[in-house]
Structure formats: C-alpha cells, structure tokens
Scaffold this active site. Structure first.
Site, PDB file in Angstrom:
ATOM      1  N   ASP A  16       0.868  -1.178   0.000  1.00  0.00           N
ATOM      2  CA  ASP A  16       0.000   0.000   0.000  1.00  0.00           C
ATOM      3  C   ASP A  16       0.904   1.227   0.000  1.00  0.00           C
ATOM      4  OD1 ASP A  16      -2.420   1.561   0.316  1.00  0.00           O
ATOM      5  OD2 ASP A  16      -1.832   1.876   2.393  1.00  0.00           O
ATOM      6  N   SER A  17       0.281   2.385  -0.229  1.00  0.00           N
ATOM      7  CA  SER A  17       1.031   3.641  -0.185  1.00  0.00           C
ATOM      8  C   SER A  17       1.522   3.949   1.231  1.00  0.00           C
ATOM      9  CB  SER A  17       0.127   4.775  -0.663  1.00  0.00           C
ATOM     10  OG  SER A  17      -1.060   4.788   0.107  1.00  0.00           O
ATOM     11  N   CYS A  79      -3.778  -0.973  -1.996  1.00  0.00           N
ATOM     12  CA  CYS A  79      -4.052   0.437  -2.291  1.00  0.00           C
ATOM     13  C   CYS A  79      -5.029   0.575  -3.454  1.00  0.00           C
ATOM     14  CB  CYS A  79      -2.732   1.127  -2.645  1.00  0.00           C
ATOM     15  SG  CYS A  79      -2.912   2.871  -2.963  1.00  0.00           S
ATOM     16  N   GLU A 158      -6.262   8.780   9.979  1.00  0.00           N
ATOM     17  CA  GLU A 158      -4.935   8.620  10.581  1.00  0.00           C
ATOM     18  C   GLU A 158      -4.836   9.370  11.903  1.00  0.00           C
ATOM     19  OE1 GLU A 158      -1.530   8.947   8.090  1.00  0.00           O
ATOM     20  OE2 GLU A 158      -2.349   7.534   6.630  1.00  0.00           O
ATOM     21  N   CYS A 190     -11.218   3.113  -0.556  1.00  0.00           N
ATOM     22  CA  CYS A 190      -9.935   3.618  -0.066  1.00  0.00           C
ATOM     23  C   CYS A 190      -9.609   2.860   1.211  1.00  0.00           C
ATOM     24  CB  CYS A 190     -10.038   5.118   0.215  1.00  0.00           C
ATOM     25  SG  CYS A 190      -8.570   5.811   0.997  1.00  0.00           S
ATOM     26  N   THR A 191      -8.331   2.536   1.357  1.00  0.00           N
ATOM     27  CA  THR A 191      -7.896   1.736   2.513  1.00  0.00           C
ATOM     28  C   THR A 191      -8.329   2.303   3.861  1.00  0.00           C
ATOM     29  OG1 THR A 191      -5.834   2.981   2.309  1.00  0.00           O
ATOM     30  CG2 THR A 191      -5.850   0.719   1.454  1.00  0.00           C
ATOM     31  N   HIS A 192      -8.434   3.631   3.941  1.00  0.00           N
ATOM     32  CA  HIS A 192      -8.694   4.272   5.227  1.00  0.00           C
ATOM     33  C   HIS A 192     -10.169   4.314   5.623  1.00  0.00           C
ATOM     34  CE1 HIS A 192      -4.650   5.561   4.454  1.00  0.00           C
ATOM     35  NE2 HIS A 192      -4.582   6.282   5.564  1.00  0.00           N
TER      36      HIS A 192
END
Ligand code: DGL
Length: 271
Positions: A16-17, A79, A158, A190-192
C-alpha cells in the site's frame, strides 16, 4: 516439478502507499489465518491518491520489486489508487498472481444493490480513473454509479478522529451528492475508509450497505489460492512481517488501529 508444499508456505505480499493497507491485512488475517504475509507500506512517499497516474505507476513498480525480492507467492495490491491506475504495471513486474481491490469491491457492490444505484468514494486518483465505475458497469451495465472523492477522510482516519464533529461535518459535505442520488450501496474505495464506516453510515442514514473492498478482496484471494493450489495447508500461527519506507511519528499507534491488533516488529525497508 512444482513442490506445492514449498510454494504454499511462501508468504502473500501485500503493499500500500502507507499504513492504510493494514485494513486489508486485517481482512486477510480474518479469512486466511494461516497465510504468511509480508506487508510493505510506502510511508516515505504517501499519499498516492493526490499524485499523477504516471508517478503512482513508477512507485507501484518499485513496491512490487521489493515484494518479489521477499519471495512471495501472490501479490495483493491493498491500495485502491494503485489498483485503479497501475495493476498492469504490477502484473508485468510480478509474473505471479496479482489481486487488486477494485474488481472484488465492484463485484460485491453489484451483488449487494437492490435499486441499482451504487456510490463509490475514494481518493482523487481513484475517482478520476473511473476504475470502479467501469468495473461495476462490466458487472451490471444498467447500474447508475455516483462517484465522489473524499481526500480529507485519509488524514482524519490517521488522526484517529473517528467519532468527531469535524469528521461528521466533512462527511456530510462529501456524502451529500450520494444521498441525492439515492444510492443503496456504497463502496468504501480507499484503505482508510473502513475506519470511518460508522460515521459514514450515520451520515448517510437509511439502509445503505457499505462495501469494504478489503473484505471482498480477501474473499477473492482465498478463491485464487485454492484455484492455483497455493493455499497454505499449515495450521501453524502465521508469520506476519511489516516493512515501511519510513517510520513516521505515532506509527505503531495508527498501525494498530488499522490492523485491529498489535503490529509487533516493524522494519525499515530500502527500495
Ligand atoms: N491507500 C490509498 C488508497 O487506498 C489512500 C492513501 C493515499 O492517498 O495514498 O487509495
């Protein structure tokens, strides 16, 4: 002759990024608890979502090369941005099975919708690429897809602002067009975003099904492992290795929130 036992014991490479991809690792651990995993998060160059496709493609190539160097049996692109604009780069470099998050997420959304109105949220890069919209239309040509970039969700997740007034306000602003479009299914592209799913659900109201692309991807990984005879037959505790290109401030705290368990040792990787 292929030694299947040896191949099966190899780890799955996930990248992932940054650390967001740990939500995908969490889904993989839940579904495939005996698979060894090597994770790489490109924390030195995150975010990818605001960068040009060309730059993301260059980064994806290097990230893949790192994982190939770890002798992995399969690559999972956690990602969404990379999966949208660079899956071909990863496939070309890897020469082993590659799973991105777009097609599994699109399939899950197509199966879940009842009114044929699907929403997609993601980074600017993911939304601009139209990758989800195209993948959903391949599954269901008559679906109406409403897509919305929600870039501020990444720093909010985050920061740990999960139940926070600011997050709610921003979510209201971003999700308004999706409410207007009367979607009944929303892809968290999106991962988040799974971290913010409760707020997203509350703001959207009603009976909206949220699709976690990470969970849909874990299901596809299992299917492919079985098909390719690569599923690890061992019942031992899996070995999880975490590499990042930079160890940022508060890394462990944020990482554990995304993974849903303690991270253990995190190693610095040089690409
Ligand atoms: N991992 C990215 C994605 O899923 C989000 C963070 C970033 O912009 O790099 O698209």
């Amino acid at each position: 002759m292929i030694n299947y036992k040896q191949e099966q014991a190899k780890p799955i490479g996930v990248f992932d990024s940054g650390i967001g991809g740990l939500t995908v690792v969490r889904a993989l651990i839940k579904r495939l608890p005996h698979e060894n995993i090597v994770y790489f998060g490109d924390t030195a160059r995150v975010p990818y979502g605001s960068k040009s496709p060309q730059t993301v493609r260059e980064y994806a190539d290097e990230d893949t090369a790192f994982l190939i160097g770890k002798n992995v049996k399969m690559i999972v692109i956690a990602c969404n941005t990379v999966s949208s604009v660079a899956i071909d780069v990863v496939q070309k470099r890897a020469k082993i099975p590659v799973v991105g998050v777009i097609v599994p997420g699109a399939k899950a959304a197509s199966e879940a919708t009842r009114n044929n109105r699907i929403g997609v949220i993601g980074t600017v890069g993911t939304i601009k690429s139209n990758a989800y919209t195209n993948a959903i239309r391949l599954e269901n040509a008559t679906a109406t897809v409403t897509a919305q970039a929600c870039p501020l969700f990444v720093p909010l997740a985050e920061e740990g602002w999960i139940e926070h007034k600011a997050t709610e306000l921003i979510a209201k602003e971003y999700l308004f067009p999706l409410k207007l479009a009367k979607i009944d299914t929303l892809v968290l592209g999106c991962t988040h975003y799974p971290i913010l799913s409760e707020t997203i659900s509350a703001v959207l109201g009603g009976e909206i099904t949220l699709i976690d692309s990470g969970e849909a991807t874990a299901k596809e990984v299992e299917r492919l492992l079985i098909e390719q005879q690569l599923k690890n037959a061992s019942t031992h505790k899996a070995n999880l290795q975490f590499y990042v290109s930079d160890i940022p401030h508060k890394f462990t705290e944020i990482g554990e929130r995304f993974l849903g368990q303690t991270l253990g040792r995190v190693r610095q990787a040089t690409l």
